[in-house]
Each structure stands twice: as structure tokens, then as C-alpha cells.
Write a protein that holds these residues in place. Sequence first.
Motif, mmCIF file in Angstrom:
data_model
loop_
_atom_site.group_PDB
_atom_site.id
_atom_site.type_symbol
_atom_site.label_atom_id
_atom_site.label_comp_id
_atom_site.label_asym_id
_atom_site.label_seq_id
_atom_site.Cartn_x
_atom_site.Cartn_y
_atom_site.Cartn_z
ATOM 1 N N LYS A 57 4.395 7.237 6.107
ATOM 2 C CA LYS A 57 4.024 8.580 6.558
ATOM 3 C C LYS A 57 3.168 9.278 5.494
ATOM 4 O O LYS A 57 2.127 9.858 5.797
ATOM 5 N N HIS A 58 3.592 9.192 4.248
ATOM 6 C CA HIS A 58 2.850 9.847 3.164
ATOM 7 C C HIS A 58 1.505 9.160 2.900
ATOM 8 O O HIS A 58 0.511 9.836 2.610
ATOM 9 N N LEU A 59 1.467 7.849 3.023
ATOM 10 C CA LEU A 59 0.197 7.140 2.844
ATOM 11 C C LEU A 59 -0.808 7.534 3.921
ATOM 12 O O LEU A 59 -2.005 7.630 3.646
ATOM 13 N N LYS A 60 -0.333 7.779 5.126
ATOM 14 C CA LYS A 60 -1.239 8.230 6.194
ATOM 15 C C LYS A 60 -1.855 9.585 5.838
ATOM 16 O O LYS A 60 -3.066 9.790 5.992
ATOM 17 N N VAL A 61 -1.043 10.501 5.336
ATOM 18 C CA VAL A 61 -1.556 11.815 4.932
ATOM 19 C C VAL A 61 -2.576 11.644 3.803
ATOM 20 O O VAL A 61 -3.645 12.258 3.824
ATOM 21 N N LEU A 62 -2.260 10.792 2.836
ATOM 22 C CA LEU A 62 -3.179 10.550 1.715
ATOM 23 C C LEU A 62 -4.471 9.885 2.190
ATOM 24 O O LEU A 62 -5.558 10.202 1.687
ATOM 25 N N ARG A 63 -4.370 8.967 3.165
ATOM 26 C CA ARG A 63 -5.569 8.335 3.737
ATOM 27 C C ARG A 63 -6.419 9.366 4.462
ATOM 28 O O ARG A 63 -7.641 9.404 4.298
ATOM 29 N N ASP A 64 -5.775 10.205 5.257
ATOM 30 C CA ASP A 64 -6.505 11.226 6.014
ATOM 31 C C ASP A 64 -7.228 12.200 5.078
ATOM 32 O O ASP A 64 -8.271 12.740 5.438
ATOM 33 N N ALA A 65 -6.665 12.416 3.900
ATOM 34 C CA ALA A 65 -7.289 13.303 2.911
ATOM 35 C C ALA A 65 -8.277 12.541 2.025
ATOM 36 O O ALA A 65 -8.844 13.123 1.101
ATOM 37 N N HIS A 66 -8.445 11.258 2.290
ATOM 38 C CA HIS A 66 -9.362 10.388 1.542
ATOM 39 C C HIS A 66 -8.970 10.230 0.077
ATOM 40 O O HIS A 66 -9.819 9.952 -0.770
ATOM 41 N N LEU A 67 -7.668 10.408 -0.226
ATOM 42 C CA LEU A 67 -7.183 10.237 -1.593
ATOM 43 C C LEU A 67 -6.814 8.791 -1.898
ATOM 44 O O LEU A 67 -6.663 8.425 -3.062
ATOM 45 N N VAL A 68 -6.639 7.992 -0.865
ATOM 46 C CA VAL A 68 -6.375 6.565 -1.050
ATOM 47 C C VAL A 68 -7.245 5.772 -0.093
ATOM 48 O O VAL A 68 -7.654 6.272 0.959
ATOM 49 N N SER A 69 -7.529 4.556 -0.482
ATOM 50 C CA SER A 69 -8.216 3.631 0.409
ATOM 51 C C SER A 69 -7.261 2.464 0.647
ATOM 52 O O SER A 69 -6.346 2.223 -0.138
ATOM 53 N N VAL A 70 -7.472 1.763 1.743
ATOM 54 C CA VAL A 70 -6.581 0.667 2.100
ATOM 55 C C VAL A 70 -7.402 -0.591 2.331
ATOM 56 O O VAL A 70 -8.508 -0.551 2.869
ATOM 57 N N ARG A 71 -6.862 -1.698 1.863
ATOM 58 C CA ARG A 71 -7.464 -3.017 2.084
ATOM 59 C C ARG A 71 -6.413 -3.853 2.813
ATOM 60 O O ARG A 71 -5.266 -3.928 2.384
ATOM 61 N N GLU A 72 -6.807 -4.436 3.928
ATOM 62 C CA GLU A 72 -5.879 -5.241 4.715
ATOM 63 C C GLU A 72 -6.106 -6.725 4.434
ATOM 64 O O GLU A 72 -7.238 -7.186 4.419
ATOM 65 N N GLU A 73 -5.013 -7.417 4.205
ATOM 66 C CA GLU A 73 -5.039 -8.879 4.034
ATOM 67 C C GLU A 73 -3.917 -9.432 4.898
ATOM 68 O O GLU A 73 -2.746 -9.376 4.509
ATOM 69 N N GLY A 74 -4.274 -9.921 6.065
ATOM 70 C CA GLY A 74 -3.255 -10.395 7.006
ATOM 71 C C GLY A 74 -2.392 -9.232 7.433
ATOM 72 O O GLY A 74 -2.891 -8.207 7.875
ATOM 73 N N GLN A 75 -1.084 -9.387 7.276
ATOM 74 C CA GLN A 75 -0.164 -8.317 7.655
ATOM 75 C C GLN A 75 0.090 -7.338 6.515
ATOM 76 O O GLN A 75 0.825 -6.372 6.680
ATOM 77 N N HIS A 76 -0.496 -7.595 5.369
ATOM 78 C CA HIS A 76 -0.252 -6.746 4.200
ATOM 79 C C HIS A 76 -1.368 -5.729 4.021
ATOM 80 O O HIS A 76 -2.529 -6.002 4.295
ATOM 81 N N ARG A 77 -0.982 -4.562 3.534
ATOM 82 C CA ARG A 77 -1.950 -3.506 3.224
ATOM 83 C C ARG A 77 -1.806 -3.154 1.758
ATOM 84 O O ARG A 77 -0.696 -2.963 1.262
ATOM 85 N N TYR A 78 -2.954 -3.032 1.087
ATOM 86 C CA TYR A 78 -2.983 -2.709 -0.328
ATOM 87 C C TYR A 78 -3.736 -1.395 -0.508
ATOM 88 O O TYR A 78 -4.868 -1.260 -0.050
ATOM 89 N N TYR A 79 -3.083 -0.461 -1.175
ATOM 90 C CA TYR A 79 -3.636 0.884 -1.351
ATOM 91 C C TYR A 79 -4.162 1.074 -2.762
ATOM 92 O O TYR A 79 -3.584 0.572 -3.727
ATOM 93 N N SER A 80 -5.262 1.820 -2.849
ATOM 94 C CA SER A 80 -5.881 2.158 -4.129
ATOM 95 C C SER A 80 -6.198 3.643 -4.143
ATOM 96 O O SER A 80 -6.475 4.244 -3.100
ATOM 97 N N LEU A 81 -6.199 4.198 -5.330
ATOM 98 C CA LEU A 81 -6.511 5.612 -5.513
ATOM 99 C C LEU A 81 -8.000 5.860 -5.311
ATOM 100 O O LEU A 81 -8.839 5.092 -5.769
#
Length: 135
Positions: free
Chosen positions: A49-73
Motif C-alpha cells: 500500500k505504501h509503495l503504491k503511494v510512493l510510486r504515485d508520487a514518483h518517489l520510487v521506481s519499480v523494476r519487474e523480474e518475473g513475479q518479483h518487483r524491485y524498488y529504487s529511490l
Amino acid sequence: MADIFDVIADGTRRDILRLLLDRSGAGESGTSVSHIVADLGVSQPTVSKHLKVLRDAHLVSVREEGQHRYYSLSPEPLDEVDDWLVPFLGDEPDYALAAASTLTDSAAHAAEVVGRAAASAKHVVTSALKKLPGR
């Protein structure tokens, strides 16, 4: 987009941002949701839930690898916070000296520690961004 101040007002989101900052400074190219859950001791649905808010605010980016998601600042949106704070810090060198002279020794030491931590964090983020491809 939510107001950046509303986004960073939440302690769990600040904890996530700090974790991502620390891991990027350690050379990590992303942090998995499971690592965030384990490190912060917060449930997976709460972290998501918090990662979604951070993504929507463009504070984190996400990289998908298969079923895994990796977040970066993605610290660029925090420039708005920085721009808002700068006027309160004073633009004259005497301002800092005057403020320091009115502080107790322990408060002056705490202010120095916070200032050094802020400068160190800025350096870590700047260095990490320079290592990204395409920069």
C-alpha cells in the motif's frame, strides 16, 4: 498526484525511503518487497500500500523480474521539499552563526550531527544517481 508533504508525512513511507536510500548507497540496484517487509517488520499488504503511494508520487521506481518487483529511490520529487525548506534556513552566513550562538551545547551538537547526516545523505544519493545508466 498527492502533495509531496502528505506523502512523506507517514512514518512507514519515510522508513521505506530511508531503507531504499541506504541500500542504494550500498550499491544495490533495487530492493524487493520481501526485503522491505523483513527489514521493517511490517506486513506485506501494508508495504505494498505504501509503495503504491510512493510510486504515485514518483518517489520510487519499480523494476519487474518475473513475479518479483524491485524498488529504487527516485529522489527528484524531494527537490520540492528542499525548495520549500531553503528560505527557512536563511541565506546569510551570519544567520547560522547567530542561531548557533543561542543554542545550548547539546542542541548545537545535535544540529551539527543533523547537518552532517543531511550532507552525507545528499552525497550518497548524488553518487548513486551518477552510477545509473544513461546519466
